[in-house]
Structure formats: structure tokens, C-alpha cells
Motif scaffolding. Structure first.
Motif, short mmCIF file in Angstrom:
data_model
loop_
_atom_site.label_atom_id
_atom_site.label_comp_id
_atom_site.label_asym_id
_atom_site.label_seq_id
_atom_site.Cartn_x
_atom_site.Cartn_y
_atom_site.Cartn_z
N GLY A 1 0.86 -1.35 0.05
CA GLY A 1 -0.16 0.02 -0.01
C GLY A 1 0.90 1.34 -0.01
O GLY A 1 1.89 1.21 0.44
N PHE A 2 0.42 2.40 -0.35
CA PHE A 2 1.19 3.37 -0.57
C PHE A 2 0.56 4.93 -0.07
O PHE A 2 1.02 5.90 -0.12
CB PHE A 2 1.52 3.61 -2.01
N ALA B 1 -0.68 9.70 -9.18
CA ALA B 1 0.54 9.02 -8.86
C ALA B 1 0.30 7.83 -7.98
O ALA B 1 0.90 6.94 -7.89
CB ALA B 1 1.41 10.04 -7.77
N LEU B 2 -0.85 7.84 -7.13
CA LEU B 2 -1.19 6.99 -6.56
C LEU B 2 -1.79 5.68 -7.17
O LEU B 2 -1.42 4.51 -7.38
CB LEU B 2 -2.32 7.01 -5.28
N ALA B 3 -2.61 6.06 -8.37
CA ALA B 3 -3.14 5.08 -9.34
C ALA B 3 -2.18 4.33 -9.93
O ALA B 3 -2.22 3.17 -10.46
CB ALA B 3 -4.07 5.94 -10.33
N ASN C 1 -2.87 -8.70 -1.31
CA ASN C 1 -3.65 -8.05 -0.41
C ASN C 1 -3.49 -6.64 -0.63
O ASN C 1 -2.34 -5.82 0.04
CB ASN C 1 -3.43 -8.58 0.85
N LEU C 2 -4.16 -5.76 -1.26
CA LEU C 2 -3.89 -4.46 -1.34
C LEU C 2 -4.69 -3.62 -0.16
O LEU C 2 -5.64 -3.68 0.00
CB LEU C 2 -4.53 -3.97 -2.71
N LEU C 3 -3.68 -2.66 0.11
CA LEU C 3 -4.14 -1.86 1.44
C LEU C 3 -4.44 -0.50 0.85
O LEU C 3 -3.48 0.13 0.19
CB LEU C 3 -3.26 -1.74 2.53
N MET C 4 -5.41 0.01 1.15
CA MET C 4 -5.85 1.59 0.87
C MET C 4 -6.47 2.04 1.99
O MET C 4 -6.85 1.43 3.19
CB MET C 4 -6.32 1.96 -0.34
N HIS C 5 -6.84 3.54 2.24
CA HIS C 5 -7.63 4.13 3.27
C HIS C 5 -8.42 4.87 2.82
O HIS C 5 -8.75 5.40 1.73
CB HIS C 5 -6.31 4.91 4.05
N ASP C 6 -9.34 5.36 3.70
CA ASP C 6 -10.36 6.23 3.51
C ASP C 6 -9.76 7.57 3.52
O ASP C 6 -9.58 8.37 4.50
CB ASP C 6 -11.58 6.07 4.65
N GLU D 1 -10.28 9.62 -4.97
CA GLU D 1 -10.34 10.10 -6.55
C GLU D 1 -9.54 9.00 -7.31
O GLU D 1 -9.86 9.02 -8.58
CB GLU D 1 -9.55 11.43 -6.18
N ALA D 2 -8.69 8.42 -6.75
CA ALA D 2 -7.88 7.30 -7.42
C ALA D 2 -8.48 5.99 -7.73
O ALA D 2 -7.84 5.21 -8.65
CB ALA D 2 -6.20 7.11 -6.98
N LEU D 3 -9.46 5.73 -6.68
CA LEU D 3 -10.07 4.43 -6.80
C LEU D 3 -10.45 3.77 -8.21
O LEU D 3 -9.78 2.47 -8.41
CB LEU D 3 -11.04 4.27 -5.62
#
Length: 279
Positions: free
Chosen positions: A213-214, A225-227, A241-246, A252-254
Motif C-alpha cells: 500500500g502507498f 501518482a497513487l493510481a 492483499n492491497l491496502l488503501m485508506h479512506d 479520487e484514484a480508486l
């Protein structure tokens, strides 16, 4: 007056014929009555079946079957491995620190893209009516609810009693709101302890960390950049197992992240297909 022999025979025949006709009528009446009684009995039986619910499908027929586990968690790298012939080229989407400001919108986006994720919940995001409603909305969009502790505490820095409270109290709150206890647990910062794993096992949850995750790093608070990094990283692999946050930039990148993963040939793992340790 004397009747001739012929007349006497004729008269006797008429009496016999009349008797036969009467007998046939009596039989017909009895058959009709029996038929009517049969119809009435069948109607009564039908009404009894309706009242008893015996004509309705059984409770087992109404109950949806739980999906067979298709993936198992590899605790060495926190990735998911296929069971039997499940799709190998697939990843799991997880969202931590929810529902903050963007959790519901992220849940909607994922549903529109036909992706199911685990949303790991903190209590301070559901400690009011609005937060409770957001939690329920995330569930209504088809996503799994996970436990991310009451206060996002570092479990390695608190007592065993506090560790237990952080985990069990949140399960109690989530069950109060949703009617269900979580099946998954993730410790904040990935900082578990021997005791936290014991509590997770007692609560019949599957504990997990992540593959990569980043979105907490400064350079990846930009959506583009995140995407890009989430799809092009060398850590992307089967079962990741991909970690992202609220977060605003993650929200916006999801969509670009999901579409980018699809372009790379990846499917998405449904959390309900992950084998639980207690199974």
C-alpha cells in the motif's frame, strides 16, 4: 277384476323398472355426496397446509448457501492463494480507517465496478448516528466489515487487557449496529502481539496484514501518482492483499486503480470466498 297373465307380466316389469331407476338415482346421489365430501376434505386439507405453512418452501430452501472457500490466506506474505481451480490472477481490495469522510463513496464506486472489498472499521468513525448510518451503507453496497480496533491504537504499546478491549469492544459495537460480528481483523500499523492473535482467534476472526500500500506516503497523496504506483509496482502479484485508506486522494484514484488492475489481467477476490481459520 282379474288381470290377464300378459297384463300381470307387464305390470310386474314396470314395477321392476321403476325400482331400478330409483336405485340408480340413489346411487347417483350418494356418489355426488361422496364427491362433494371429497372436494370439501381436499379444500380443508389445503387450508390446513396453508395455515401450517407446509406448502411454503422449507427454511433450508429459503437460506442461501454459504459460498465454498476459494482462497486461503498465506500468513508468510499475507497474500491469498487459490483453492483447487479458483482464479490465480486475482487480488484482494481492503480499505482501512473507515468510514471517515469518503468510505461510503468508495463503497459505491467499488460496487459499480463489481468489486467487493473489506472495509476495516475504527470505532471513532461510528460513534454517532451519522457514522452508524455510513457503516450500514457500506454493508448495503455489498462489502465485508472488518475490525481495525476501537481507537487505532498500537497494540504493541498497550496492556493485554487494553488489547482485548480494543478488539472485543469494537466487535460488540459493530454487532449492535449491523447484527453481525466481523470475520476479519487488521491491527493498526500491522502491529500485532501474541495476545492480539489469541483474542482474534477467540473471536473467530481471520487476522491479516497486507502485501502493499502507498496512500499514506507523501508522494502518493496525488491521485494520479497513487493510481500509477498501485498498478505498476513490482509488488503486484497473484493473490496480492492491497491496502488503501479512506482518504480523499485514494477515493479520487480508486476507479483508475481498479480499471488499471483489470487492464493488467487481474480479477478481484470476494472476501466471502476466503477460508476462515475456524472453518
Amino acid at each position: 277384476m282379474h288381470l290377464s297373465k300378459a297384463m300381470l307380466c307387464w305390470f310386474t316389469a314396470m314395477l321392476v323398472l321403476a325400482a331400478c331407476q330409483q336405485a340408480e338415482e340413489d346411487v347417483s346421489v350418494e356418489e355426488n355426496e361422496e364427491g362433494e365430501n371429497t372436494v370439501i376434505e381436499e379444500e380443508n386439507e389445503s387450508e390446513e397446509e396453508d395455515e401450517n405453512g407446509s406448502t411454503e418452501p422449507s427454511e433450508e430452501e429459503h437460506t442461501e448457501e454459504e459460498p465454498e472457500p476459494a482462497y486461503t490466506l498465506n500468513e508468510n506474505n499475507w497474500g491469498l492463494e487459490p483453492i483447487d481451480d479458483a482464479e490465480e490472477e486475482a487480488v484482494l481490495i481492503t480499505i482501512d480507517d473507515a468510514p471517515d469522510e469518503h468510505g461510503v463513496e468508495m463503497a459505491e464506486t467499488l460496487e459499480e465496478l463489481d468489486v467487493t472489498a473489506i472495509f476495516f472499521i475504527n470505532h471513532h468513525f461510528i460513534d454517532d448516528e451519522e457514522g452508524e448510518e455510513q457503516l450500514l451503507e457500506i454493508m448495503e453496497h455489498g462489502h465485508e466489515i472488518g475490525n481495525h480496533t476501537m481507537t487505532h491504537a498500537n497494540l504493541q504499546e498497550i496492556s493485554e487487557e487494553e488489547v482485548e478491549d480494543e478488539i472485543v469492544d469494537l466487535n460488540d459495537e459493530i454487532e449492535r449496529i449491523t447484527g453481525e460480528r466481523p470475520n476479519f481483523f487488521r491491527a493498526p500499523h500491522g502491529a500485532n502481539t501474541d495476545h492480539s492473535w489469541e483474542v482474534v482467534e477467540e473471536e473467530e476472526m481471520l487476522g491479516m496484514n497486507w502485501t502493499y500500500g502507498f496512500d499514506w506516503e507523501e508522494e502518493y497523496t496525488d491521485p494520479d501518482a497513487l493510481a500509477e504506483i498501485m498498478v505498476e509496482t513490482e509488488h503486484l502479484q497473484n493473490g496480492a492483499n492491497l491496502l488503501m485508506h479512506d482518504r480523499e486522494w485514494t477515493n479520487e484514484a480508486l476507479e483508475d486503480i481498479i480499471l488499471g488492475l483489470e487492464d493488467e489481467g487481474y480479477d478481484f477476490i470476494d472476501p466471502t470466498e476466503i477460508e476462515q481459520e475456524n472453518e
